[in-house]
Each structure stands twice: as structure tokens, then as C-alpha cells.
Scaffold this active site. Structure first.
Site, short mmCIF file in Angstrom:
data_model
loop_
_atom_site.label_atom_id
_atom_site.label_comp_id
_atom_site.label_asym_id
_atom_site.label_seq_id
_atom_site.Cartn_x
_atom_site.Cartn_y
_atom_site.Cartn_z
N LYS A 1 0.83 -1.21 0.00
CA LYS A 1 0.00 0.00 0.00
C LYS A 1 0.86 1.25 0.00
CE LYS A 1 -3.80 -0.20 2.20
NZ LYS A 1 -4.83 -0.32 3.26
N ARG B 1 -3.11 3.03 8.54
CA ARG B 1 -3.53 1.82 7.83
C ARG B 1 -2.35 0.87 7.70
NH1 ARG B 1 -8.11 3.01 4.18
NH2 ARG B 1 -8.65 5.20 4.31
N GLY C 1 -8.13 -6.71 4.21
CA GLY C 1 -9.01 -6.78 5.37
C GLY C 1 -8.48 -7.58 6.54
N MET D 1 -5.71 -7.04 8.39
CA MET D 1 -5.10 -6.26 9.47
C MET D 1 -5.93 -4.99 9.68
SD MET D 1 -1.06 -6.93 8.84
CE MET D 1 -1.16 -6.55 7.09
N ARG E 1 -3.29 -0.98 -5.87
CA ARG E 1 -2.50 -2.21 -5.75
C ARG E 1 -2.96 -3.16 -6.84
NH1 ARG E 1 -5.28 -4.29 -0.07
NH2 ARG E 1 -7.41 -4.50 -0.86
N HIS F 1 -15.90 -7.02 1.83
CA HIS F 1 -14.90 -7.94 2.35
C HIS F 1 -15.13 -9.36 1.82
CE1 HIS F 1 -13.74 -11.01 5.38
NE2 HIS F 1 -12.60 -10.34 5.37
N SER G 1 10.59 -44.25 -13.89
CA SER G 1 9.58 -43.29 -13.43
C SER G 1 9.56 -43.31 -11.91
CB SER G 1 8.19 -43.67 -13.97
OG SER G 1 7.23 -42.73 -13.53
N CYS H 1 5.56 -39.78 -11.47
CA CYS H 1 4.15 -40.09 -11.69
C CYS H 1 3.33 -40.16 -10.41
CB CYS H 1 4.00 -41.38 -12.48
SG CYS H 1 4.67 -42.83 -11.65
N TYR I 1 9.59 -35.86 -18.00
CA TYR I 1 8.14 -35.67 -17.98
C TYR I 1 7.61 -35.77 -16.56
CZ TYR I 1 7.50 -40.76 -17.50
OH TYR I 1 7.51 -42.05 -17.05
#
Length: 857
Positions: A23, A93, A102, A104, A337, A453, A747, A815, A835
């Protein structure tokens, strides 16, 4: 030394958001490029860290420097902080380096006291506004700094509203507001044991420390844990000159996004309220107007807003979340932001910004969190669902969710921990509900708008959400809701559709989401950047079809055991297992052969010329059998007892089954060969079948198994079928180079490799101690979800390096479930694997993560 903790908006140099907070960084950059921002300064994240290092205190030198910066602000605004003539008031803030909307605390109107409120009333000519501001300060300061329960103030407020038949404080008379403020101060004294502080410097100092304290508040910690944000970052604090949106009908406040954060469409999206302060919009207490209505009410300010939002998006090269205030017709921007957005919006915005020339393809790929793509595949409510819509609200975050009504965050969390799906239903939500958001499938609120919010947090989490639901009343005392007068108890099953805003009682059939459009474009770019191939874990023709639909380049793991659990197959499999001689077992296997052959044939047809890696039977045989107590006869019960093992996951399974009962693997290889031959006869092309042997630990096992498999392939004249092995044991990792004598490919079965390396039984660990381990920080991640790089990863590196250093050119894959985890994929890329293979619905995640891994090198 202390002055480095404080930065004027006008002169922050090259200091980044890690120090200034997101911010503060945005406020400073806006100030420096000429956006109208109220003057102010930033107390850095370093000050927050020092505050905690010093046991919750800051030095006298720090506070002296802080007060000097307030004096600079007085000079810049030509006002006196808390003074008796047009006083300077400030807001305090929070502003973490990573956005935590929201989570803090914020305190407005700091500097007001019994004298300053009279001065503000006189200088503004608006006594109503002055006392509205003062009552806000008393309540915010009481709740944030002194930790007074908000209900203590709410009771006083509700009495005042009922006394004048008013819907909100803004409708109270001037006298009513003065009395409310006085009553708030009495409540403060009663709860705290001392009067509301009249010293403005005491107020602002305590507020700064309270914001630092909120960094370790319950809701902030829960949010960071859910979002994977480190606890070590700290928060900055922004001290800023107040501008007033509650200064009459020619003033207001709002929140907007430069693009639609739900869909990604390029349009100004947001809301505003006349005669209000910023918290009124995000708290959802009053239902705001669409931001486009400003064009009618505040045309000049609206045109300025359009100009500044466009400039800020161009400057930051990303969609912006902007807070603004209009004071007597003049626009001020209080925050910008990078905006939280849904996965759908993230993909569309990234692709559109490439086409607009704002960012490159590589930047677009890096902008989208691969894990968020899961939300694009969430079920959707079909148009012809055939059920009654009982209410409609604002579709604040898309997707459909089904669950039982939970009327508070604690109940939602408790029921979710029992494995139940819940919908969190609230009058409006607050940051204290964050643990309920995490637990719930979706959120429904009676009040609030598209930037409240609930909407912002739900979008950030990718959860369906409806706000401002018309006709919905939530009775927390009676523990039920009513929709247009019809009562539904807590625990009722409901469905919400965050796309259309529809609420349905019951559970309609949902449909799969489409992955077309911008996602295909983004994944196409990703495919051109990645080195890792992405294959699928698929065991049925339906799985194979889904794998192709999501862009898999083949099947990296076809688990043949899953084919035996069908109602028509399991009895035959049980007969084979319970057989006490080879002849009976062979007869049962002959019955299974055509079924298995047909399965492979259908999968080969789906995959065409893409590879299909088939793992022969792996799990212990007892997994196919009923519990001994359910056995149909004493003989069967005895056989079940004979097959039982103390530790079956390390017992008679995998290649050991194929060596002790070779006829089982023989049937499976015959099925693969016959299915391949059938495809070849029909198309003239052999499918790309590969056979993989599980749980191999010794070269002698692999040599014997390869000999058995190859003999059947030769007998049935099926050419060019590679025979490889899974690496699931630490021993196999350290002798991998030796295994090249008998294996064509490797694999890593990372699920079992994790179990055997860590000594964790996955099911037992996750049902007992794993939650405690991750909660207490003993482990940062569940190692069955994100690969243990320093342990299991090191074994994988040993295997790959030994094979390559021996001059062997082998294919390596992974895998387990880790094949669809972005952090694990980053490791697999760095380790040099060829892969990854994951479940079909994680294929898009893996494609994007593999590209990001390649671009991050």
C-alpha cells in the site's frame, strides 16, 4: 538510524514494497507521478520487525523522528494535528508487502478529541459530519487498540438507531450523533477503565503499535497460512492526511477495479457510497451504488477517476484495485495495488494485456498462479438445472458450490473438519471470519456489494460467493435463515452459484466447466516455453479422454489394479486371489483376460499415437478382498487370514506379486499384447504401449521380470514395447545406474518413495500427526503434496546423476501426485526429468507450472 524507518510519500527513492509495504509503495509512486493523493508517510516493515524484536516497543528516538514527520505533514497541509482550528486528522492503515485485504487493522480520524471535534464542526460548517467522524474514531480505536468487543458498541448503536427509527448512523440527527458519541465514550470508559484519550499523539502512537500487533492477529495468521505468505515479512504502516467522504451529499467514497475481477473484462468495475467513509464500502453494512452511477452524481470526479485509473493501469502494467474518496466534489486516490482476481479473470487479463501490448507472453505466463487454474475447472450450475431459485444476489465470485448452511465461522470450521461441505451464510462478513472462509465451499451474505470484504476475499481464494442477497435474513440467535419469509434451519443443504447470483435449496446436478478461450491461448504459449512433457495418470477410457481434453501428451501411469474394482470384475478378481492352486487361479485369470484386453484397447484408441505407460499390478492382494467378518464361508475367511500381512505396503506387492505369482503378470501382458494387435489390425499402426514394473529393489528382480514380459511379447509378435520400472525405494535410487542393464526407462513413484524415505505411512500420517507438524512449523509443507526436496529430492538427484554420469541416455519421469504440484514441478525441471504425470484435471496446472519453471531458470 531510526529515520530510515520513516519515508515521506514524496521521496522514497528506489526503496521497494518489501520495505514500504504494497500500500505504501503504491501511495508513494502515485504521489510521485502526479495522482491526487492526500499527503502522508510510511513507517516501514523494518520498524515492525524491530518492534517485535524489542518486545513490543519502539525507542524514544523513533517516536521523536515520527513526531517530526507529523510536523512536516502539518507544514504541508497548513493544519495543526488535533488542533483547535481546522485540525489535521490522519488515518493509520496497515500495508504488508503481499496484499492481505481486510486481514489487518485500520483506524480513521485520528486526532479528534472533545476540542478538535468542535473545531472540525466549525471549520466544516457541518456538525453532523464532525460527530459522525468522532464516533467512528472512538469505536475503531476501542476495538483495534483496546480490544473492546465490537458488540459492546453495536448494542449502543442499535439503541440509537431504534430511538430515531434510522437504518444507519448517517440517518441519525445531529443531536442523535452527539449523544451516540457520548455513549460510545462512556462504553469505552466502562470497558477500558479509563476515558478515551484526548492527547492526539498518544492516539496515533497507540494506533501505529496496534497495527503492528495486528500482523500476528488470528485472522492475519490464518490468511497467511492459507495463502502461503511468510510470517517474517512484517507490515508497514501508512499515516495519511484524512479526506472526508462523509462530509455531506457532495462527498463519498468508493472502491473500483480497472477491469472486472470476476471475469477479466476490460471495464471499470466497482461501487461507491455518498456521504460515507471507506470502511462503509468494504464492510458491506450499506449497499453501495455501481461506480458508473458516479457519472450522473459526480460527473467531474468520475471523469477524473477514469483518467487516473487508466494511467495507473498503464503505469503498473496490471489490473489495479483502487480506493478513492470524493471530498466536496474533489477526487482523491487513497490506494492502488494489483487487484485480487479469480482464476478466470487472471487468465483473461494476462492474455488481453499481451494483445494490448502491455506485457509479453512470458510475463503473461508468470502472472497466473498454476494452482489457481483448479478454480477454472470448478463445477458450474447449468442453465437448465430444473430447480427453483429461491433468492438472487450479486454474483461476487464465480462457480457453483453445494453445502450445509453454517451461520458462523466456528461452526463452518468444525463441520468441515468432520469432512462435511458447508456454505458460510452471514449477514455480512468481517476479517474475523477468515477461518470460516477457508473451511467453506462458498460464501453467501445478506448485505454487501461486489467490493465488500466477502467478495474480495472469496475471489482471492477462488471460492464461489454471493453478496447482497435480496430477501435473505440471517437470525444468529434462532440459528436459521429466512428467504422472503420462508425459514431454513442451520444445516439445510443449499447450492449457490457465484456466477449468476442464484441460491437454490437442495443439490442440483452440476456440469463441468469449459476450459476454452483465453486459457487455451495461455496454455499454448506455455507449451511453447516448457521443456518437461506433461502426461496423465489415467486408468480408464474416460480418464484417457479427459487427459487428452486437458492437453496431456500421453499416459504416464495407467494403474491396472483400478480396472478390477468394477462390479462385474471384482468377484472374478477375488476368485483368482482366493484360489489355492495354480489351475484355479489360471481359470480365473482367463476370465479376466478379455476384460483387461478391452480396457487397454479402448485406452489405446483414445490416445492414438501418444505413449501409454502401463504399470502392472501393484497393491497387496488383500485390498481386493472383503473384511474377514464378511466372508461367505469359513474357508474364505481362512484364506483371507492367510493373505493378511502386518505391514502390507511393504509386503507382498508390486514386482514381488509378479515373481511369486507369475501368471498374474502373464495375463496382463497378454492383454496388452492382444489389445495392441487389435489396434494394429484395424489401423495399420501399433499403439505406443510401454510396460512399467512396480516396487523393484534389486537388479535380479528386474532381469527376471523383463525376461518373463519379453517372452510373452515375442510369443504374440508385438514389436517395440519398452519395458521400464518405477523407482519407489531409496535403494533403487542409489543403484539406478545398475538398473540400466534391464530397464528402458525410469519413473519415480513419488508417493511410495516419500513413504519409504520418510518412514511415514501416508494414511496414518495424514490422519494423525501431519496436521500438527505443519501447524507447528515442524514441516513447512505436507510432503505427500509438495515434494521433500532436501530428502526425497536428493535421492532423485542421485539416481538421475548416476545414470547420466554412466553415459546412459534414459527417460526419467515422475508419476506420483507431486506431478501436478507447481513447487514439485519446479524441482523436477531442475533435476532434469523428462516428464511429469498427474491426474487429468491437474494437467493444465502442470503445463503452466512447467513453463514457469523453464522461464525461471
Amino acid at each position: 538510524m531510526t529515520t530510515e524507518f520513516i519515508f515521506d510519500f514524496r521521496s522514497t527513492g528506489s526503496t521497494g514494497s518489501d520495505v514500504l509495504g504494497g500500500k505504501g509503495f503504491g501511495l508513494a509512486k502515485m504521489t510521485q507521478i502526479g495522482i491526487p493523493v492526500p499527503p502522508g508517510f510510511i513507517v516501514s516493515t523494518d520498524a515492525c520487525k524491530t518492534y517485535y524484536e524489542q518486545g513490543g516497543t519502539l525507542s524514544d528516538d523513533f517516536w521523536e523522528a515520527f513526531d517530526l514527520q507529523l510536523a512536516v505533514l502539518e507544514s504541508e497541509t497548513e493544519k495543526q494535528f488535533g488542533g483547535s482550528d481546522d485540525p489535521l486528522l490522519v488515518s493509520v492503515r496497515s500495508g504488508a508487502p503481499i496484499s492481505m485485504p481486510g486481514m489487518m487493522d485500520t483506524i480513521l480520524n485520528i486526532g479528534l478529541n472533545d476540542d478538535a471535534v468542535e473545531a472540525l464542526a466549525a471549520s466544516s460548517g457541518n456538525r453532523h459530519f464532525a460527530f459522525d467522524s468522532y464516533r467512528r474514531l472512538v469505536q475503531m480505536y476501542g476495538e483495534v487498540v483496546e480490544k473492546i468487543d465490537k458488540h459492546a458498541f453495536d448494542k449502543v448503536l442499535q439503541l440509537a438507531l431504534r430511538g430515531e427509527n434510522a437504518a444507519s448512523p448517517i440517518e441519525l440527527s445531529e443531536r442523535g450523533l452527539e449523544e451516540l458519541t457520548a455513549n460510545f465514550k462512556r462504553t469505552f470508559t466502562k470497558e477500558v477503565g479509563k476515558p478515551f484519550p484526548q492527547d492526539p499523539y498518544e492516539q496515533v502512537h497507540r494506533c501505529v503499535m496496534a497495527v503492528f500487533e495486528s500482523w500476528h492477529g488470528k485472522r492475519a495468521q490464518a490468511y497467511r497460512e492459507n495463502e502461503g505468505i511468510p510470517n517474517t515479512l512484517g507490515t508497514a504502516v501508512n499515516v495519511q492526511t484524512m479526506v472526508f467522504g462523509n462530509l455531506g451529499e457532495n462527498s463519498g467514497t468508493g472502491v473500483c477495479f480497472t477491469r472486472n475481477p470476476s471475469t477479466g473484462r476490460k471495464e471499470l468495475y466497482g461501487e461507491f457510497l455518498q456521504s460515507a467513509q471507506g470502511e462503509d464500502v468494504v464492510a458491506g453494512i450499506r449497499t453501495p451504488e455501481p461506480v458508473t452511477e458516479m457519472a450522473r452524481i459526480f460527473p467531474t470526479a468520475y471523469n477524473d477517476l477514469l483518467k487516473h485509473t487508466e494511467a495507473l493501469e498503464q503505469y503498473n502494467r496490471d489490473m489495479q484495485d483502487i480506493e478513492f474518496t470524493i471530498q466536496q466534489g474533489e477526487l482523491f486516490v487513497l490506494q492502488t495495488r494489483n487487484g485480487k482476481r479469480t482464476a478466470q479473470a487472471a487468465v483473461k487479463i494476462a492474455v488481453d494485456m499481451v494483445e494490448e501490448g502491455l506485457i509479453s507472453e512470458d510475463e503473461a505466463i508468470m502472472r497466473v498462479d498454476p494452482a489457481d487454474l483448479t478454480h477454472l475447472l470448478l463445477p458450474q450450475l447449468p442453465e437448465n438445472h430444473g430447480m427453483d431459485i429461491v433468492a438472487t444476489g450479486l454474483g461476487a465470485s464465480p462457480g457453483a458450490a453445494v453445502g450445509f448452511i453454517a451461520l458462523d465461522a466456528d461452526i463452518a470450521e468444525q463441520r468441515a473438519q468432520k469432512g462435511e461441505h458447508v456454505i458460510l451464510v452471514r449477514p455480512e462478513t468481517s476479517p474475523d471470519d477468515i477461518h470460516g472462509f477457508i473451511a467453506a465451499q462458498g460464501i453467501l451474505t445478506a448485505k454487501g456489494g461486489l467490493t465488500s470484504h466477502a467478495a474480495v476475499v472469496a475471489r482471492g481464494m477462488g471460492k464461489p460467493c454471493i453478496t447482497g442477497c435480496e430477501g435473505l435474513d440471517v437470525d444468529l440467535d434462532a440459528r436459521h435463515i429466512s428467504i422472503f419469509g420462508v425459514i431454513y434451519d442451520e444445516g439445510t443443504l443449499i447450492t449457490i452459484d457465484g456466477t449468476s447470483g442464484s441460491v437454490i435449496i437442495g443439490e442440483p446436478d452440476l456440469v463441468e466447466a469449459s476450459n476454452e478461450g483465453e486459457l487455451d491461448v495461455l496454455l499454448g504459449w506455455a507449451d511453447s516455453k516448457r521443456r518437461l512433457k506433461v502426461m496423465a495418470n489415467a486408468d480408464t477410457p474416460v480418464d484417457a479422454r479427459n487427459a487428452k481434453r486437458f492437453g496431456a501428451e500421453g499416459i504416464g501411469l495407467c494403474r491396472t489394479e483400478h480396472m478390477f474394482f468394477g462390479e462385474d470384475r471384482l468377484p472374478k478378481m477375488q476368485t483368482m486371489i482366493l484360489a489355492n492352486n495354480v489351475e484355479i487361479r489360471a481359470e480365473a485369470l482367463e476370465e479376466l483376460l478379455p476384460i483387461q484386453t478391452e480396457d487397454f484397447y479402448e485406452i489405446f484408441k483414445e490416445l492414438g499415437d501418444s505413449p501409454v505407460i502401463i504399470r502392472l499390478l501393484d497393491p497387496p492382494l488383500h485390498e481386493f478382498l472383503p473384511d474377514k467378518s464378511e466372508a461367505a464361508s469359513v474357508e474364505i475367511a481362512r484364506r483371507i487370514e492367510e493373505l493378511s500381512e502386518t505391514n502390507p505396503m511393504l509386503g507382498m506387492r508390486g514386482c514381488r506379486l509378479g515373481l511369486v505369482y507369475p501368471e498374474i503378470y502373464e495375463m496382463q501382458v497378454r492383454a496388452i499384447a492382444d489389445a495392441s494387435t487389435k489396434v494394429h489390425e484395424e489401423s495399420g499402426v501399433w499403439p505406443h504401449a510401454q510396460i512399467m514394473l512396480p516396487m523393484v529393489g534389486f537388479i535380479s528382480e528386474m532381469i527376471q521380470l523383463r525376461k518373463n514380459v519379453q517372452a510373452i511379447l515375442d510369443e504374440r509378435t508385438v514389436p517395440d514395447v519398452p519395458i521400464g520400472m518405477m523407482i519407489e525405494l531409496p535403494r533403487t535410487c542409489v543403484v539406478a545406474e545398475e538398473m540400466t542393464q534391464a530397464a528402458d526407462f525410469f519413473s519415480f513413484g513419488t508417493n511410495d518413495l516419500t513413504q519409504t524415505t520418510l518412514g511415514f505411512s501416508r494414511d496414518d500420517a495424514e490422519n494423525t500427526f501431519m496436521g500438527k507438524y505443519t501447524e507447528d512449523g515442524i514441516l513447512l509443507d505436507n510432503p505427500f503434496e509438495t515434494l521433500d526436496v532436501s530428502g526425497v529430492g536428493k535421492l532423485i538427484n542421485i539416481a538421475v546423476d548416476s545414470v547420466e554420469s554412466g553415459g546412459h541416455h534414459m527417460s526419467f519421469g515422475a508419476c506420483g501426485e507431486h506431478g501436478g504440484d507447481p513447487a514439485s514441478i519446479e524441482f523436477f525441471h531442475a533435476a532434469g526429468l523428462d516428464y511429469v504425470s498427474c491426474s487429468p484435471f491437474r494437467i493444465p496446472i502442470a503445463r503452466l507450472a512447467a513453463a514457469q519453471a523453464a522461464l525461471s531458470v
